[in-house]
Motif scaffolding. Structure first.
Motif, PDB file in Angstrom:
ATOM      1  N   ALA A   3      65.605  -2.448 -24.102  1.00 17.08           N
ATOM      2  CA  ALA A   3      66.393  -1.218 -23.510  1.00 17.08           C
ATOM      3  C   ALA A   3      65.554  -0.264 -22.708  1.00 17.08           C
ATOM      4  N   VAL A   4      64.471   0.066 -23.496  1.00 18.40           N
ATOM      5  CA  VAL A   4      63.341   0.977 -22.870  1.00 18.40           C
ATOM      6  C   VAL A   4      62.842   0.258 -21.648  1.00 18.40           C
ATOM      7  N   GLY A   5      62.466  -0.712 -21.641  1.00 16.68           N
ATOM      8  CA  GLY A   5      61.866  -1.709 -20.315  1.00 16.68           C
ATOM      9  C   GLY A   5      62.752  -1.666 -19.048  1.00 16.68           C
ATOM     10  N   GLU A   6      64.087  -2.086 -19.750  1.00 14.55           N
ATOM     11  CA  GLU A   6      65.104  -2.278 -18.454  1.00 14.55           C
ATOM     12  C   GLU A   6      65.491  -0.799 -18.109  1.00 14.55           C
ATOM     13  N   GLY A   7      65.635   0.324 -18.837  1.00 11.46           N
ATOM     14  CA  GLY A   7      66.038   1.545 -18.676  1.00 11.46           C
ATOM     15  C   GLY A   7      64.919   2.277 -17.606  1.00 11.46           C
ATOM     16  N   LEU A   8      63.602   1.890 -17.930  1.00 17.80           N
ATOM     17  CA  LEU A   8      62.442   2.512 -16.920  1.00 17.80           C
ATOM     18  C   LEU A   8      62.448   1.822 -15.890  1.00 17.80           C
ATOM     19  N   ARG A   9      62.890   0.610 -15.632  1.00 13.65           N
ATOM     20  CA  ARG A   9      63.162  -0.034 -14.067  1.00 13.65           C
ATOM     21  C   ARG A   9      64.097   0.752 -13.540  1.00 13.65           C
ATOM     22  N   MET A  10      65.350   0.785 -14.275  1.00 10.74           N
ATOM     23  CA  MET A  10      66.647   1.377 -13.631  1.00 10.74           C
ATOM     24  C   MET A  10      66.235   2.797 -13.267  1.00 10.74           C
ATOM     25  N   LEU A  11      65.489   3.532 -13.748  1.00  8.08           N
ATOM     26  CA  LEU A  11      64.792   5.003 -13.515  1.00  8.08           C
ATOM     27  C   LEU A  11      64.174   5.040 -12.252  1.00  8.08           C
ATOM     28  N   HIS A  12      63.148   4.014 -12.284  1.00  7.80           N
ATOM     29  CA  HIS A  12      62.412   3.704 -11.078  1.00  7.80           C
ATOM     30  C   HIS A  12      62.978   3.260  -9.705  1.00  7.80           C
ATOM     31  N   TYR A  41      57.205   0.805 -33.092  1.00 10.24           N
ATOM     32  CA  TYR A  41      57.876  -0.333 -33.665  1.00 10.24           C
ATOM     33  C   TYR A  41      56.834  -1.227 -34.387  1.00 10.24           C
ATOM     34  N   GLY A  42      55.549  -0.842 -34.242  1.00 14.61           N
ATOM     35  CA  GLY A  42      54.406  -1.701 -34.637  1.00 14.61           C
ATOM     36  C   GLY A  42      53.844  -2.483 -33.460  1.00 14.61           C
ATOM     37  N   PRO A  43      52.697  -3.274 -33.831  1.00 15.44           N
ATOM     38  CA  PRO A  43      52.075  -4.108 -32.921  1.00 15.44           C
ATOM     39  C   PRO A  43      52.952  -5.051 -32.492  1.00 15.44           C
ATOM     40  N   GLY A  44      52.607  -5.435 -31.034  1.00 13.78           N
ATOM     41  CA  GLY A  44      53.295  -7.084 -30.808  1.00 13.78           C
ATOM     42  C   GLY A  44      54.329  -6.771 -29.857  1.00 13.78           C
ATOM     43  N   TRP A  45      54.635  -5.441 -29.191  1.00 16.17           N
ATOM     44  CA  TRP A  45      55.655  -5.415 -28.408  1.00 16.17           C
ATOM     45  C   TRP A  45      55.699  -4.940 -26.980  1.00 16.17           C
ATOM     46  N   GLU A  46      54.226  -4.522 -26.740  1.00 17.52           N
ATOM     47  CA  GLU A  46      53.830  -4.140 -25.465  1.00 17.52           C
ATOM     48  C   GLU A  46      54.322  -4.876 -24.401  1.00 17.52           C
ATOM     49  N   ASP A  47      53.773  -6.116 -24.290  1.00 17.51           N
ATOM     50  CA  ASP A  47      54.168  -6.947 -23.162  1.00 17.51           C
ATOM     51  C   ASP A  47      55.683  -7.463 -23.133  1.00 17.51           C
ATOM     52  N   ALA A  48      56.424  -7.179 -24.266  1.00 15.36           N
ATOM     53  CA  ALA A  48      57.932  -7.516 -24.259  1.00 15.36           C
ATOM     54  C   ALA A  48      58.457  -6.255 -23.336  1.00 15.36           C
ATOM     55  N   LEU A  49      58.108  -5.117 -23.406  1.00 17.30           N
ATOM     56  CA  LEU A  49      58.745  -4.190 -22.452  1.00 17.30           C
ATOM     57  C   LEU A  49      58.353  -4.241 -21.315  1.00 17.30           C
ATOM     58  N   ILE A  50      57.045  -4.805 -20.949  1.00  9.31           N
ATOM     59  CA  ILE A  50      56.748  -4.940 -19.489  1.00  9.31           C
ATOM     60  C   ILE A  50      57.598  -6.197 -19.095  1.00  9.31           C
ATOM     61  N   GLU A  51      57.930  -7.221 -19.685  1.00 12.56           N
ATOM     62  CA  GLU A  51      58.567  -8.403 -19.468  1.00 12.56           C
ATOM     63  C   GLU A  51      60.169  -7.644 -19.010  1.00 12.56           C
ATOM     64  N   ALA A  52      60.677  -6.898 -20.017  1.00  8.79           N
ATOM     65  CA  ALA A  52      61.941  -6.289 -19.723  1.00  8.79           C
ATOM     66  C   ALA A  52      62.034  -5.607 -18.624  1.00  8.79           C
ATOM     67  N   TYR A  53      60.795  -4.922 -18.186  1.00  6.52           N
ATOM     68  CA  TYR A  53      60.902  -3.990 -16.952  1.00  6.52           C
ATOM     69  C   TYR A  53      60.898  -5.043 -15.721  1.00  6.52           C
TER      70      TYR A  53
END
Length: 245
Positions: free
Chosen positions: A115-124, A214-226
């Protein structure tokens, strides 16, 4: 920045602004700022953000940016804003959503990160660069840091070329996206430094903040969602710039 574990004393000014509403501190930051949820006996919930006057961003600047951005994205409506010699405050209407780091979403990191990744793309995609009166590009950030007595390291003086110029949130850490009950991005808060810059300035910070929340391992998941492939050079640069300033 964190959700307080223990009761927090309520400043007298906040009690005045609450006009008799029940108060609960829901957020504190390292600079001494506090955000309170105000629940009237009869009426709508609202929030009071209170803290010492700073020299990086101000709540007046935040109110101006929220009001401007609300023409295209959802942000809390500004009800009041002011300052005195030592402190400033911002009163906003409540939105029927929760921070992406509320306990429910901490327990569902895959949903929150997406949601954060998709939301950031929506904002941009939504905010128009040509109509934005504020700048958050590298030169202005370095100048702002210098005004505050911070010397940016030499290797950060030259930024990578701009990939895509957008209106950046400028504090795109996960807590600043509010989620709807279905786990989708709903609204955005803490827009005090919003301005035009390369989109990677936001993506770098948003993805970096996943580890804090959320802990390690989520960075690229956010970028993918973006919706982009990770640009390691720009990610490294903008994370270093964030930490340096």
């Amino acid at each position: 920045m964190s959700i307080p574990a223990d009761p927090v004393p309520v400043p007298e000014l906040v009690r005045d602004l609450a006009r008799g509403a029940a108060l609960e501190c829901v957020w504190i930051n390292g600079a001494g700022g506090k955000t309170f949820r105000a629940t009237p006996a009869d009426g709508d919930v609202f929030y009071i953000k209170w803290g010492p006057r700073g020299d990086e961003t101000t709540m007046r600047a935040e109110a101006e940016r929220m009001t401007w951005a609300a023409r295209w994205i959802r942000t809390p409506a500004v009800l009041d804003q002011g300052e005195d010699d030592t402190h400033e405050w911002l009163v906003t209407a409540a939105i029927d959503g929760e921070s992406a780091v509320a306990p429910r979403w901490i327990a569902e990191p895959a949903t929150a990160v997406r949601a954060v990744g998709e939301g950031l793309r929506m904002l941009h995609d939504a905010l128009p660069v040509e109509e934005c009166p504020w700048d958050w590009g590298v030169p202005s950030r370095i100048t702002n840091a210098a005004v505050r007595g911070i010397r940016v390291p030499e290797h950060l003086q030259d930024a990578p070329s701009v990939d895509r110029l957008v209106v950046c949130h400028a504090d795109a850490c996960c807590p600043n996206t509010l989620l709807a009950d279905d786990g989708s991005a709903l609204a955005f808060v803490d827009l005090g430094a919003l301005g035009t810059a390369d989109r990677w300035a936001d993506i770098a910070v948003a993805s970096m903040s996943t580890e804090w929340n959320y802990g390690p391992g989520w960075e690229d998941a956010l970028i993918e969602a973006y919706g982009v492939e990770p640009d390691r050079e720009r990610l490294a640069y903008y994370r270093d710039l964030w930490n340096a300033t």
